[in-house]
Scaffold this motif. Structure first.
Motif, PDB file in Angstrom:
ATOM      1  N   LYS A 166     -10.976   3.575   5.347  1.00  0.00           N
ATOM      2  CA  LYS A 166     -10.205   3.190   4.154  1.00  0.00           C
ATOM      3  C   LYS A 166     -11.100   3.577   3.074  1.00  0.00           C
ATOM      4  O   LYS A 166     -12.484   3.712   2.984  1.00  0.00           O
ATOM      5  CB  LYS A 166     -10.306   1.608   4.053  1.00  0.00           C
ATOM      6  N   TYR A 177      -9.856  11.623   1.951  1.00  0.00           N
ATOM      7  CA  TYR A 177      -9.438  11.498   0.569  1.00  0.00           C
ATOM      8  C   TYR A 177      -8.740  12.794  -0.084  1.00  0.00           C
ATOM      9  O   TYR A 177      -8.784  14.103   0.460  1.00  0.00           O
ATOM     10  CB  TYR A 177     -10.859  11.728  -0.242  1.00  0.00           C
ATOM     11  N   ASN A 213      -9.921  -3.320  -3.303  1.00  0.00           N
ATOM     12  CA  ASN A 213     -10.417  -2.124  -3.875  1.00  0.00           C
ATOM     13  C   ASN A 213     -12.070  -2.640  -3.637  1.00  0.00           C
ATOM     14  O   ASN A 213     -12.732  -1.363  -3.348  1.00  0.00           O
ATOM     15  CB  ASN A 213     -10.678  -2.359  -5.440  1.00  0.00           C
ATOM     16  N   ASP A 270      -6.022   8.476  -5.349  1.00  0.00           N
ATOM     17  CA  ASP A 270      -6.280   7.273  -6.061  1.00  0.00           C
ATOM     18  C   ASP A 270      -6.748   6.224  -4.758  1.00  0.00           C
ATOM     19  O   ASP A 270      -7.441   5.322  -4.948  1.00  0.00           O
ATOM     20  CB  ASP A 270      -5.145   6.777  -6.571  1.00  0.00           C
ATOM     21  N   GLU A 271      -6.120   6.350  -3.646  1.00  0.00           N
ATOM     22  CA  GLU A 271      -6.068   5.701  -2.382  1.00  0.00           C
ATOM     23  C   GLU A 271      -5.874   6.312  -1.343  1.00  0.00           C
ATOM     24  O   GLU A 271      -4.609   7.126  -1.317  1.00  0.00           O
ATOM     25  CB  GLU A 271      -5.493   4.242  -2.570  1.00  0.00           C
ATOM     26  N   LEU A 280       0.240   2.116   1.624  1.00  0.00           N
ATOM     27  CA  LEU A 280      -0.112   2.652   0.547  1.00  0.00           C
ATOM     28  C   LEU A 280       1.091   2.948  -0.518  1.00  0.00           C
ATOM     29  O   LEU A 280       1.993   3.544  -0.122  1.00  0.00           O
ATOM     30  CB  LEU A 280      -1.336   3.831   0.318  1.00  0.00           C
ATOM     31  N   TYR A 283     -14.557   1.570  -6.489  1.00  0.00           N
ATOM     32  CA  TYR A 283     -13.818   1.805  -5.439  1.00  0.00           C
ATOM     33  C   TYR A 283     -14.594   2.487  -4.127  1.00  0.00           C
ATOM     34  O   TYR A 283     -15.675   3.317  -4.224  1.00  0.00           O
ATOM     35  CB  TYR A 283     -12.662   2.995  -5.654  1.00  0.00           C
ATOM     36  N   ASP A 325     -11.361   4.311  -1.393  1.00  0.00           N
ATOM     37  CA  ASP A 325     -10.683   4.025  -2.868  1.00  0.00           C
ATOM     38  C   ASP A 325      -9.911   2.810  -2.924  1.00  0.00           C
ATOM     39  O   ASP A 325     -10.285   1.736  -2.583  1.00  0.00           O
ATOM     40  CB  ASP A 325     -10.137   5.222  -3.441  1.00  0.00           C
ATOM     41  N   SER A 326      -8.964   3.138  -3.911  1.00  0.00           N
ATOM     42  CA  SER A 326      -8.513   1.493  -4.517  1.00  0.00           C
ATOM     43  C   SER A 326      -7.308   0.797  -3.814  1.00  0.00           C
ATOM     44  O   SER A 326      -6.157   0.915  -4.259  1.00  0.00           O
ATOM     45  CB  SER A 326      -8.257   2.207  -6.045  1.00  0.00           C
ATOM     46  N   TRP A 327      -7.822   0.364  -2.887  1.00  0.00           N
ATOM     47  CA  TRP A 327      -6.601  -0.233  -2.086  1.00  0.00           C
ATOM     48  C   TRP A 327      -6.478  -1.608  -2.717  1.00  0.00           C
ATOM     49  O   TRP A 327      -7.300  -2.324  -3.142  1.00  0.00           O
ATOM     50  CB  TRP A 327      -7.079  -0.484  -0.817  1.00  0.00           C
TER      51      TRP A 327
END
Length: 541
Positions: A240, A211, A265, A313-314, A307, A281, A242-244
């Motif tokens: 992985k 992150y 997500n 965010d991701e 990404l 997320y 957050d917001s994939w």
């Protein structure tokens, strides 16, 4: 050939396998990471129950393990009511949920709990396992008596597959291990592009990147040197975060994607393990275990993604990298199998002929260029009609003379060598075909005479440099007659398109010669040079 090991959930009623060995996890159990209100529970005299309260509460811990093929998890799960949403994961394997195996009622000290004594066996590989208990409930839940056992590899094996015997798995050799410690890991020796050279913690799992470190266009790679081999097995743990948005995590070797996985997500555990503040997320810890054909003594390993947003965010992170390989025969530097007849390139300047690497000792090295992984010196070579000011490019982390965007239609490379008296020459070179060749020809000439040609088509190996077309490379080792004092070496092609559409380059060039002066001539010349001064001395006396 690519084989990807899919971790399949086995039946909880699987028969006990005597080869399972229990792991000592007592120290790790004392350091479990949890989210939610923790509560000590008592039930039927048990005092070691880890109890939790709260929607999206969870408990997680990572456990180190020897290499194995199966994992057994045993535990007692406690909960209240019929609507508890309790689940147990190992990495991204959901090994138990209340919906598949209901709990039974039992009378505890203060309340009526339900419980189940859990025992599940499932396929699992790698050097660790992340156990996650999740309670998506407002009621009290908990677990106790956690026990982990593994079905390890046979004696003499560093890695194995299910039901292997020693003779089958002992052929694998250990290559590399990175980031396997539970807490202290580092990216030292690795290159990071478009990301932060930092580690992070997800739950209590240490990650390279993670992150706010690895996001859009981030790449983590390294050129790894190993013994000559024809196949590798790569293991890693991918996180992985957050917001994939149906984007893809990727593991590459020499620019070729050998593992890929799309995430969205909501993909992940019902509770948020780490990342930004958006509870929608989620996180996934996924094991990678891939076998792929590969030859040579070095390779570029890369972790990246598709990404397109910032790392807050991701994002993604990695750990637990292990590489194993199947070796070439002795004397072979590149091969496509274990025997000497599978050799593509011999080591130590041996000459491959009739299925053997032969020692041809009567050749002397005249020139050896571009053998370093990366170089910036032309060594006297001249590039003619190149289509870019660049003369040296990079492919799979290795420098090339010429290459993508440089040597296309009409381009050629030459150098003239002065050679002592000789009868034959030996020429070695590694040639790279880049992008969209259409049955076009690569040519090697010496003094305007062709000594070697090769036709390439579009569909060759795979894409590792240039644009999105498949690429290829070939090692050439030639012996031919030659007696001139000079030799002009010329590399060219019949390409008819721009160098950004189809191109070529080379590296690892060696030129050797076989002396035409016999041992007797050398001996005679040496004797005369000694006798003549002696005669002069005698006459003078």
């Amino acid at each position: 050939m690519i084989l990807i090991f899919v971790q399949i959930l086995a039946s909880a009623s699987a028969e006990y396998l005597p080869s399972f060995e229990a792991l000592n996890i007592s120290n790790a159990l004392s350091d479990i990471f949890y989210n939610g209100q923790r509560k000590e529970l008592l039930c039927n005299g048990a005092t070691n129950i880890n109890g939790y309260i709260g929607n999206h509460s969870f408990a997680t811990q990572q456990f180190q393990m020897p290499q194995h093929t199966m994992l057994r998890l045993e535990a007692i799960i406690y909960g209240m009511g019929d609507d508890n949403q309790i689940g147990v994961y190992v990495d991204w394997n959901l090994v138990w949920t209340q919906q598949t195996s209901p709990m039974i009622s039992t009378k505890c000290t203060l309340s009526d709990f339900k419980m189940i004594q859990l025992k599940v066996d499932f396929v699992h590989t790698g050097s660790s396992g992340i156990v996650i208990f999740i309670g998506n409930t407002l009621e009290i839940w908990g677990f106790s008596d956690l026990k982990l056992s593994v079905q390890g590899c046979p004696n003499g094996c560093v890695i194995c597959e299910a039901e292997d015997i020693s003779e089958q798995c002992s052929i694998w050799e250990f290559g590399l291990s990175n980031w396997n410690k539970l807490s202290s890991i580092s990216s030292e020796g690795w290159s990071i592009f478009n990301g932060k050279d930092q580690t992070s913690v997800c739950g209590n799992v240490a990650l390279i990147g993670g992150y706010n470190n690895f996001g859009a266009q981030s790449v983590l790679n390294k050129t790894i040197t190993m013994k000559p081999h024809y196949r590798i097995r790569v293991q890693a743990l991918w996180a992985k975060i957050d917001s994939w948005d149906n984007e893809q995590g990727q593991l590459m070797v020499d620019g070729k994607v050998i593992w890929q996985q799309n995430y969205t997500n909501p993909d992940g555990y019902k509770s948020k393990i780490c990342g930004n503040t958006n509870e929608n997320y989620k996180t996934v810890f996924q094991r990678i275990d891939v076998i792929v054909d590969h030859t040579g003594n070095n390779m570029v390993v890369s972790f990246t993604s598709t990404l397109d947003q910032a790392s807050d965010d991701e994002s993604f992170g990695v750990r637990d990298l292990n590489i194993f390989y199947l070796p070439c025969a002795d004397g072979c530097q590149e091969c496509q199998g274990p025997s000497i007849s599978d050799c593509i390139k011999c080591s130590d300047n041996l000459f491959y002929d009739f299925g053997q690497c032969q020692n041809i000792s009567n050749f002397e090295i005249l020139e050896q260029d571009f053998t370093e992984l990366q170089f910036d010196d032309l060594k006297g070579w001249e590039l003619h009609d190149r289509q870019d000011q660049t003369q040296i490019t990079t492919c799979m982390g290795a420098s090339l003379l010429g290459g993508f965007g440089v040597m296309g239609s009409g381009g050629y490379i030459t150098r003239t060598f002065q050679i002592p008296p000789h009868s034959r020459l030996r020429l070695q070179v590694l040639i790279y075909k880049v992008d969209s060749w259409d049955n076009e020809k690569f040519i090697i000439e010496v003094d305007d005479a062709q000594i070697w040609t090769h036709n390439w088509f579009v569909e060759t190996d795979f894409n590792y440099c240039g644009q999105s077309w498949p690429d290829s490379k070939i090692y050439v080792d030639l012996i031919f007659e030659h007696t001139n004092k000079e030799a002009q070496i010329k590399f060219s092609s019949t390409l008819n398109q721009e160098a950004y559409d189809e191109s070529w380059g080379f590296r690892e060039f060696t030129l050797m010669y076989e002396s035409s002066i016999s041992i007797l001539e050398i001996y005679s010349a040496t004797i005369m040079s000694v006798v003549y001064p002696l005669l002069v001395i005698i006459i003078y006396l």
